[in-house]
Design an enzyme around this catalytic site. Structure first.
Site, PDB file in Angstrom:
ATOM      1  N   LYS A  82      -9.389   1.765  -2.003  1.00  0.00           N
ATOM      2  CA  LYS A  82      -9.647   1.137  -0.696  1.00  0.00           C
ATOM      3  C   LYS A  82     -11.063   1.460  -0.229  1.00  0.00           C
ATOM      4  CE  LYS A  82      -7.103   0.852   3.740  1.00  0.00           C
ATOM      5  NZ  LYS A  82      -5.913   1.416   4.427  1.00  0.00           N
ATOM      6  N   GLU A 135       0.858  -1.196   0.000  1.00  0.00           N
ATOM      7  CA  GLU A 135       0.000   0.000   0.000  1.00  0.00           C
ATOM      8  C   GLU A 135       0.895   1.247   0.000  1.00  0.00           C
ATOM      9  OE1 GLU A 135      -2.218  -0.123   3.678  1.00  0.00           O
ATOM     10  OE2 GLU A 135      -3.573   1.489   3.093  1.00  0.00           O
ATOM     11  N   CYS A 152      -5.257  -3.622   2.696  1.00  0.00           N
ATOM     12  CA  CYS A 152      -5.055  -3.645   4.151  1.00  0.00           C
ATOM     13  C   CYS A 152      -6.338  -3.676   4.978  1.00  0.00           C
ATOM     14  CB  CYS A 152      -4.160  -2.473   4.541  1.00  0.00           C
ATOM     15  SG  CYS A 152      -3.184  -2.833   6.012  1.00  0.00           S
TER      16      CYS A 152
HETATM   17  N1  GLN Z   1      -5.956  -2.707  10.721  1.00  0.00           N
HETATM   18  C1  GLN Z   1      -4.900  -2.720   9.822  1.00  0.00           C
HETATM   19  C2  GLN Z   1      -3.644  -2.854  10.652  1.00  0.00           C
HETATM   20  O1  GLN Z   1      -3.737  -3.053  11.829  1.00  0.00           O
HETATM   21  C3  GLN Z   1      -5.052  -1.570   8.931  1.00  0.00           C
HETATM   22  C4  GLN Z   1      -3.866  -0.773   8.486  1.00  0.00           C
HETATM   23  C5  GLN Z   1      -4.094  -0.149   7.145  1.00  0.00           C
HETATM   24  O2  GLN Z   1      -5.201  -0.124   6.631  1.00  0.00           O
HETATM   25  N2  GLN Z   1      -3.040   0.332   6.530  1.00  0.00           N
HETATM   26  O3  GLN Z   1      -2.544  -2.856  10.207  1.00  0.00           O
END
Ligand code: GLN
Length: 343
Positions: free
Chosen positions: A118, A44, A168
């Site tokens: 996203k 990402e 993510c």
């Molecule tokens: N909940 C995910 C984490 O703990 C989300 C992080 C993200 O969206 N970059 O890493």
């Protein structure tokens, strides 16, 4: 299909440095392979860094789809290596004047095949003014033509599969508020009859001080003096160059990602007909730290198989429907390459 995941320690705001770092890892990796990879996946916001504290901070790094530096890099990478490239970037949409957390997919000829935004945001996304995807279809699938000749030599469509991208937080319950068992993303993939699920990530380490109650916790040594890892040992355990904590994956994360795909597991709690003999899942995470945010690496490749064995209570790599192809470590940069049969 030879898949390569590049786990990068992106330095926030250092676009050129991240690009040359990525290029160098890719070039070195190619020298170690008997045959180049077909698909390259990055994390990402891989080339810009992720944890921007504000909209003003990310503003200089926003990119317009297809013409921004990340898109250009993906196009060049694809053309040069005749591969698919998937990479995350912060997208600026001129028409709706909004920012999205996106991933661009380019084909072996450098054409732009898909742009995913996203759907479920994490608090860092909100800090820099990101909007949720406005696509009325949540987790929209797309058809991916796999025969490269289709892109390069006017060959007809010989083989294609349904594919989903998730970034993510998309793997988590919406805002951490939805019921855990709603499995929004994985159930959508299931309903879409996806066979390839690709996840660029900036997933936190469970040790990240940003998510501890006790904020005074000191960061562990990240990016220790490990060599860059080139794990091209197909289906073999990664050879550790130096055995230290950072060169091993965080198994709680590796197993948690599988748990979030429970609908695909051979588990007594799941009673869903199987439309597949196998579904591939690729989680490409980053490493390193940005402020008090520590990322968890552990980039992993898996397949969920349609097996006739009795259901298993395991919800991680030990479940009998999971084929686990390995991971990179928590605190290293590197690349993991595996040959996946995409059926
Ligand atoms: N909940 C995910 C984490 O703990 C989300 C992080 C993200 O969206 N970059 O890493």
């Amino acid at each position: 299909m030879r898949i390569a995941c590049l786990q990068l320690n992106s330095i926030i705001g250092k676009l050129q440095q991240n690009i040359s770092n990525a290029n160098q890892i890719v070039e070195t990796c190619l020298l170690k392979l008997d045959k180049p990879f077909d698909f390259l996946i990055l994390p990402e916001l891989a080339l810009t860094g992720y944890n921007f504290p504000s909209r003003a901070a990310i503003e200089p790094y926003l990119e317009v789809k297809a013409i921004g530096p990340t898109s250009k890099w993906a196009v060049e990478m694809s053309q040069k290596h005749k591969c698919f490239t998937l990479v995350g970037y912060p997208e600026w949409d001129e028409t709706c004047q909004k920012i999205f957390n996106s991933a661009i997919l380019t084909g072996p000829d450098g054409s732009i095949l898909y742009n995913y935004r996203k759907t479920f945001l994490y608090e860092s996304d909100e800090n820099w003014g990101c909007s949720e995807s406005e696509n009325p279809i949540q987790f929209e699938p797309f058809e991916l033509v796999l025969n490269k000749g289709f892109y390069l030599d006017n060959e007809p469509k010989l083989k294609s599969i349904i594919c989903n991208i998730g970034i993510c937080m998309d793997l988590n319950p919406y805002k951490f508020e939805a019921p855990f068992g709603k499995f929004e993303f994985s159930l959508s993939c299931y309903q879409n009859m996806s066979k390839l699920i690709l996840c660029p990530m900036a997933w936190l380490s469970p040790k990240s001080p940003s998510i501890q109650e006790d904020k005074s916790i000191v960061l562990p040594d990240q990016i220790q003096e490990v060599e860059i890892k080139y794990d091209t040992g197909f289906k073999q355990k990664a050879e550790e160059t130096k055995v230290n904590q950072g060169s091993l994956p965080d198994m709680s994360t590796v197993n948690y990602w599988i748990l979030r795909f429970l609908p695909f597991l051979n588990h007594p709690g799941v009673d869903l007909p199987r439309y597949y003999s196998k579904v591939s899942l690729v989680c490409c995470n980053r490493s390193g730290q940005e402020g008090d945010v520590l990322y968890g690496g552990s980039t992993s490749i898996y397949q969920f198989k349609n097996v006739s064995d009795p259901p298993s209570l395991e919800t991680g790599i030990k479940n009998n429907s999971v084929e686990y192809y390995g991971s990179l470590g928590t605190a290293e940069q590197g690349i993991i390459v595996r040959d996946l049969d995409l059926e």
